[in-house]
Design a protein around this motif. Structure first.
Motif, PDB file in Angstrom:
ATOM      1  N   ASN A 106      -3.578  10.960  -4.179  1.00 39.63           N
ATOM      2  CA  ASN A 106      -3.619   9.645  -3.542  1.00 39.63           C
ATOM      3  C   ASN A 106      -4.910   8.921  -3.874  1.00 39.63           C
ATOM      4  O   ASN A 106      -4.919   7.716  -4.103  1.00 39.63           O
ATOM      5  N   THR A 122      -2.284   5.365   1.897  1.00 40.47           N
ATOM      6  CA  THR A 122      -2.828   6.688   1.633  1.00 40.47           C
ATOM      7  C   THR A 122      -3.844   6.620   0.506  1.00 40.47           C
ATOM      8  O   THR A 122      -3.802   5.722  -0.324  1.00 40.47           O
ATOM      9  N   GLY A 123      -4.744   7.584   0.508  1.00 42.01           N
ATOM     10  CA  GLY A 123      -5.717   7.676  -0.570  1.00 42.01           C
ATOM     11  C   GLY A 123      -7.058   7.076  -0.228  1.00 42.01           C
ATOM     12  O   GLY A 123      -7.997   7.181  -0.996  1.00 42.01           O
TER      13      GLY A 123
END
Lengths: 720, 570
Positions: B83, A224-225
């Motif tokens: 995130n 994620t991210g």
């Protein structure tokens, strides 16, 4: 409390579900956000997941959800289409009966009585539906629709080869319905790349499907991210663990698999270790250390550079591993271990018995072993060398939020399930599968029944052999089912071959991409044959009481199919004349593996057209009525798909164009690229019809205090 | 799926973005994020109302971690920003504000989500390909032979976090320290690929910021009494080190699943202790000078070692194990007997340090790839903020080493990019329009929404009521004081652009950012002399900003694409 179960109630429920489902159907569909009680947020366009998330309460809705889930268990796809079909069928039925209601009211019957009357009427309709499904639908599928089928395989030889172009189109269609609009082409390319990279040889794709499906969790990593576009495929296997010890190594790297601690323990379970003196304790500890040292040394001499362990190894083992230049990955899950075993056929390392190192050590070679860092988390990355038809690759899926990564994971997993469905090998369980899935058409039954009556084709000996098999003879049925298994594999090859040779005459080429496509014409039956059967079907139901229940219908089928198979096999020398007719009629009665149609409501419009045509010819009022209802309901899917399109691409335009082409016997030109499975669509339709019959036969919904099942701890909750 | 237990039905809402409440909450979140943005951003105080620590911050990571959002859409947005921050440390506020702006603009312009989403994706790919191309006018390649650009980058990170409360002098000091700490982690002899060392941040709470310093090696905090016990160190060029992973406390290790029967009179404690003392003897025999243990060392062993002038330090903790073993070159020992001589390592020197009231045991390595950044601050909560900022700066430097270029900061990249996109879509719309799924008008509207989202992002750098201008040549950002006279000669009021690259003395045309502009092509390709001469640039991390841009657009697209929300009420 009791509530009348009626089409109206079911329609209300279905309409609510339909509005939700239609918003995420097709390439233009949008996303739905689901929250979980734990606070997690999930994005989804998956029909089954949405139905699950809704936690429906209404009894009718629960019946529908149960039907959808049983359909999904079988096929894994088509929940949204299911609900939309169902809703439109109910709507059509409602409209039809609304018209007829006036006559009821005019008769001035009491309301209660009217309800029961209504219910009788529904039951009648539901039986008509059932008859439709088992008789008309399959007939239409075989005789008319099948001439439009395309195949995903590149040639019709026995060795089935996948064509990448059509494979891509198939996946594109699938992901159009599953992932967000901006990502479907990316994800479908990723999946296609992944699949072709994993496949060692073209013909063994089924094993790859199966393996990826089984170990999907182990074969993908969510990050994620990062933007979605950073997702990629990495060669080799990425374990979801970090190295406990990492010693850089290259060249000939061998690995061993351990499922227990390498350091010997004082006492194993079930045994007792008695310590008599301190010296004894010290010696045994010394022995343990020496032993561990020796084992690790031995591993080093065998060129082992990596130890994979399913358990946590003691510090001592880690220390000696590092001293001997052996990297260690600990605490692997049992799935990871079994995946490694499946890829490399490596068996776990057995501790050699005291001081004898002569046993052959089970090792496997890896190309590389290195840490892989994804979003500051470290993974162990192994270049395993495969001994099966699966070349290990992993998918790294990136996305800004977990919900999106999860959606992509689910979609990829679903795609593998869908492909397994399409490419299901029909060679071995051809017959059984057909009878299970109702692929066999009833025209076949009529045909043979006809031949029985007219005794044109079937000669006396066959009649004698199968004399006992009368329609309702269950004993014989069981027996013939055993035949079925025995003969099926013998018959099919020839049948298939013949089908391929005889059926490849005309070509349907909707777009240029399919030029090379050899259209598998499952039906090239000459018009004479069709003509022969047409009157029969029309006249047949009169001899058959409509109240006959399904099970008997099905048993009919089994019996009769086996009969033909039996004919082909038992009387080889006499069947020369027979075989042409029997095997033809037999092989046409299935949807072969890998049958596809262009996307964009093609299946629905075609079936709609042929059903209406059929209804025109048919003389029975019920059959006509039911066919028209279903034909109209079928159009709901293309209507939704083309909702946002304007001008030349609007639904009426496409509809009229297709109908004209069909009437003029011209190839149907589809405006969209992409393919979808015919059998999937067909299965949705049959499941919907079954669900509808189920709903129609309910006349009263009674809510009870207790569960029908004996789940006591939940009863208390229910009463609260 | 088909449930038997009674569950509450879920709540299903259609078209969530059209609801007034959702838009209001989105704009509240946007307000919170916007007011924190930039060097003059406002600070937020986080406290729980029940006492306990209070956090003053303007950083997205601290802010969002403590903010509890309930609406699912906001949850998507904030987790997406979080995130991103956990991957890149920087540009969190940028991502969050841009995402909010995009959603708001698409709605304000009344665009259909379907086309807006597709077009946003196209515009994003225009941006990324421009930023990655050679002609990009807002990207500077990093020259590692001089520290100029790296220093500017670190300074920009520090300046953009007002909650650190640093003076100009302190900013200079800390940014030099951070850069030094970073350079110390780069190994001297590099082979084909560099493995960076580690810089450990050591708290010096209660000290002045200006007292902060960087020391090579590792500092282990100890009480004065403890430290006096292990003093004095003997004089030597090099100290032999043994590092234990296994506990030296004399506890019995795992004996297996069966039973162990100990006869009366047999003392296992003694047996183990004997073993430990044997180990001690071996260590002494191997001339080890320093014994360190992750866990506990038995007092008797400690006593024995100190009698033989071997320094023993226990309870090092798992966090320090990796840097310790890396720095000293030891292999963490997992055995109580027969230690291989190859597992010993060495340090150059041992000494003690005292900062304020704190005593440290200092290991000075032979080869410097591990260093300690001692960070002082009088105030606890400000120290937290400063530590987070230093970590961000160190991470940004690491990212810059991987992708050796930086972007112009101070809002100049955003305005420049907006000008470029406007110009591109007006003059070369064919590439997007050729498929025929959108019209020229839709393209223009979406471009406007996208570009004004970027521009209003830079507008939020200004918190004191000043005006934001852009020049018509480079497309950079210029800000004017709030109380400036209305009609003036612009070059007198403006001095340098947001990033500090251009001065107002050039012949430039300015216009207000908020006013309608005529599209122009911003000048590509930075002049090299300009970059070389300017020594006080505001710069942004390339990797973090690019990824932030992508994540912001993707998240906005995701939220715009929602047609229903199903909330599980169980």
């Amino acid at each position: 409390m009791a509530a009348a179960g009626s089409v109206k109630a079911a329609l209300q429920v279905a309409e609510v579900l339909e509005t939700i489902m239609s918003s995420c159907l097709g390439p233009e569909g949008r996303q739905i956000l689901c929250t979980k009680p734990t606070g997690e947020v999930l994005l989804s366009r998956d029909g089954s997941r949405l139905l699950e998330a809704l936690h429906l309460d209404h009894p009718m809705a629960r019946v529908m959800v149960a039907c959808v889930s049983s359909h999904l268990r079988k096929t894994g796809d088509g929940a949204k289409t299911f609900i939309i079909f169902l809703c439109h069928l109910l709507r059509e039925l409602h409209a039809v009966t609304d018209k007829g209601k006036d006559s009821f009211i005019s008769k001035n019957i009491q309301t209660h009585e009217r309800h029961w009357k209504n219910c009788c009427q529904w039951k009648y309709i539901s039986q008509a539906l059932l008859t439709f499904q088992t008789q008309i639908l399959d007939y239409v599928m075989d005789h008319y629709l099948s001439r439009h089928f395309l195949s995903i395989f590149s040639s019709s030889t026995e060795e089935r080869m996948l064509r990448r172009s059509s494979f891509e189109l198939l996946l594109e269609t699938y992901f159009c319905g599953r992932v967000g609009r901006n990502n479907h082409s990316f994800i479908s390319e990723l999946m296609c790349d992944y699949f072709f990279k994993c496949m060692a040889c073209e013909s063994e794709f089924e094993e790859v499907f199966e393996l990826v499906d089984d170990y999907f969790v182990e074969l993908n990593i969510g990050v994620t991210g990062l933007p979605v576009a950073d997702s990629r495929i990495v060669a080799g296997l990425v374990l979801h663990r970090d190295f406990s010890v990492y010693c850089p190594a290259d060249g000939d790297i061998r690995i061993v698999l351990a499922t227990e601690t390498i350091q010997p323990v004082f006492s194993t379970s079930g045994s007792e270790f008695i310590l008599n003196s301190e010296a004894q304790f010290q010696t045994s500890q010394f022995w343990i250390v020496e032993r561990t040292k020796a084992i690790m040394k031995y591993l080093q001499t065998q060129n082992v550079k990596l130890l994979l362990s399913s358990v946590k190894q003691p510090d001592l083992v880690i220390y000696y591993a590092e001293l001997n230049g052996i990297s260690v990955v600990e605490c692997l899950s049992s799935e990871e271990i079994s995946l490694i075993q499946r890829i490399t056929s490596l068996s776990p390392f057995v501790l050699p018995q005291a001081s004898s190192h002569h046993e052959v050590l089970n090792t496997a070679v890896v190309k590389f072993c290195k840490p892989l860092i994804l979003r500051s988390k470290r993974y162990a990355h192994l270049g395993l060398i495969s001994t099966c038809s699966f070349i290990p690759h992993c998918i790294v899926l990136c996305g800004p939020v977990q919900g999106l990564v999860q959606q992509h994971e689910d979609a990829l997993h679903g795609a593998f399930k869908m492909l397994q469905q399409i490419f299901k090998d029909l060679d071995l369980n051809y017959m059984t599968q057909i009878s299970d899935q109702n692929y066999t058409s009833n025209p076949l039954i009529y045909k043979t029944r006809e031949s029985n009556q007219s005794s044109e084709l079937v000669n006396d000996s066959i009649q004698r052999t199968y004399q006992g098999i009368d329609v309702k003879n269950k004993d014989e049925l069981a027996k013939t089912q055993t035949y079925l298994k025995v003969y099926s594999n013998v018959v099919i090859p020839s049948v298939e071959l013949e089908a391929c040779i005889s059926c490849s005459t005309p070509k349907v080429t909707p777009t240029d991409t399919y030029q090379a496509d050899k259209t598998l014409r499952c039906l090239s039956a000459n018009p004479r044959m069709i003509d022969d059967h047409d009157p029969f079907i029309v006249s047949d139901p009169t001899t058959d009481s409509t109240t006959e229940n399904t099970r008997i219908e099905i048993s009919y089928k089994n019996v009769l199919i086996t009969k033909i198979a039996g004919i082909g096999n038992m009387l080889p020398e006499r069947c020369k004349s027979l075989e042409v007719s029997s095997s033809q009629s037999y092989c046409f009665s299935s949807i072969p593996a890998g049958c596809v149609l262009p996307v964009g409501g093609n299946f629905e419009i075609l079936l709609h057209y042929y059903l209406l045509n059929y209804a025109k010819k048919s003389q029975r009022s019920e059959a006509t009525l039911v066919s028209v209802i279903i034909a109209n309901a079928l159009l709901s899917i293309p209507q939704i798909l083309y909702k946002s399109k304007k001008g030349n691409h609007s639904f009426p335009q496409i509809y009229i164009r297709t109908l004209r082409a069909l009437q003029a016997n011209q190839p149907v030109v589809s405006s969209q690229t992409g393919l979808e499975s015919v059998s999937g669509k067909y299965q949705v339709l049959t499941s919907v019809l079954q669900c509808l019959t189920k709903i129609l036969t309910i006349d009263l919904v009674i809510s009870i205090k207790r569960q029908p099942q004996k789940i006591h701890d939940q009863d208390s909750e229910e009463e609260l | 799926m088909f449930r038997l237990e009674a569950k509450k039905p879920s709540l299903c809402k259609s078209e969530p973005l059209t609801s007034e409440r959702v838009r209001a909450t989105l704009s509240v979140l946007k307000g919170v994020l916007t007011s924190c943005y930039g060097p003059s951003g406002r600070l937020k105080q986080l406290h729980n109302g029940l006492g306990g620590s209070v956090r003053t911050t303007s950083q997205s990571s601290a802010l969002l971690a403590n903010l509890s959002v309930t609406h699912p859409i906001l949850k998507i947005l904030t987790t997406s920003v979080q995130n991103h921050v956990s991957c890149f440390s920087d540009c969190g506020l940028f991502t969050g504000i841009l995402c909010c702006n995009l959603i708001e603009n698409v709605h304000r312009m009344g665009l259909t989500p379907t086309t807006a989403i597709k077009l946003n994706k196209h515009l994003l790919s225009l941006c990324t390909s421009y930023l990655k191309s050679e002609v990009c006018g807002c990207r500077i390649p990093v020259n590692f032979s001089s520290t100029q650009i790296l220093l500017c980058l670190v300074r920009s990170v520090l300046t953009s976090k007002p909650a650190c409360m640093l003076t100009r002098k302190e900013i200079e000091h800390i940014s030099t320290l951070i850069l030094r700490a970073f350079l110390l982690t780069i190994p001297e002899n590099t082979k084909d690929h560099i493995i960076l060392g580690k810089s450990i941040i050591v708290p010096l709470k209660g000290q002045r910021v200006i007292d902060s310093t960087v020391l090579p090696g590792i500092l282990i905090e100890m009480s004065e009494v403890q430290l006096m016990k292990i003093l004095p160190f003997k004089k030597s060029d090099s100290f032999k080190v043994a590092l234990f992973r296994v506990s030296l406390s004399g506890d019995l290790s795992d004996t297996g699943e069966g039973t162990v029967v100990v006869n009366y009179g047999v003392s296992l404690e003694n047996a183990v202790l004997d073993q430990l003392l044997n180990l001690g003897r071996q260590l002494v025999g191997d001339h080890v000078d320093l014994v360190m243990c992750q866990k506990v060392i038995h007092p008797s062993l400690k006593q024995f070692l100190s009698m033989h002038h071997v320094t023993a330090i226990d309870r090092v903790g798992v966090a320090l194990m990796e840097p310790l073993s890396k720095m000293t070159g030891t292999q963490p020992i997992g055995s109580l007997s027969s230690i291989s001589p190859s597992s010993y390592g060495s340090v150059k020197d041992l000494c003690t340090e005292k900062f304020g009231f704190k005593w440290f045991f200092h290991l000075i390595p032979n080869e410097e790839t591990v260093c300690s950044l001692l960070l002082g601050n009088r105030n606890d909560t400000v120290w937290d903020e400063l530590k987070l900022t230093c970590e961000t700066a160190l991470h940004v430097l690491q990212l810059t080493i991987k992708e050796p270029c930086v972007l112009l900061g101070g809002g100049c990249t955003e305005t420049h990019l907006a000008a470029y996109i406007r110009h591109q879509t007006l003059n070369k719309p064919e590439s997007i329009l050729k498929d025929g799924w959108c019209t020229q008008t839709e393209l223009q509207l979406t471009t406007e929404a996208f570009c004004s989202a970027l521009e209003s992002l830079t507008g939020s750098l200004e918190h004191d009521g000043g005006e934001i201008l852009t020049d018509m040549k480079y497309g950079h950002l210029w800000s004017v004081q709030a109380d400036s006279p209305s009609v003036v000669h612009w070059p007198d009021l403006l001095s340098r652009c947001g990033c500090g690259l251009y001065s107002s003395q050039e012949e430039l045309n300015w216009s207000f950012l908020r006013s309608a502009q005529r599209p122009f092509a911003p000048q590509p390709c930075l002049p090299h002399e300009a970059v070389g001469s300017a020594n006080n640039l505001t710069l942004d991390c390339f990797t973090a900003k690019l990824s932030g841009l992508k994540v912001a657009v993707e998240t906005a697209n995701l939220i715009l694409d929602l047609s229903y929300i199903i909330e599980d009420k169980n």
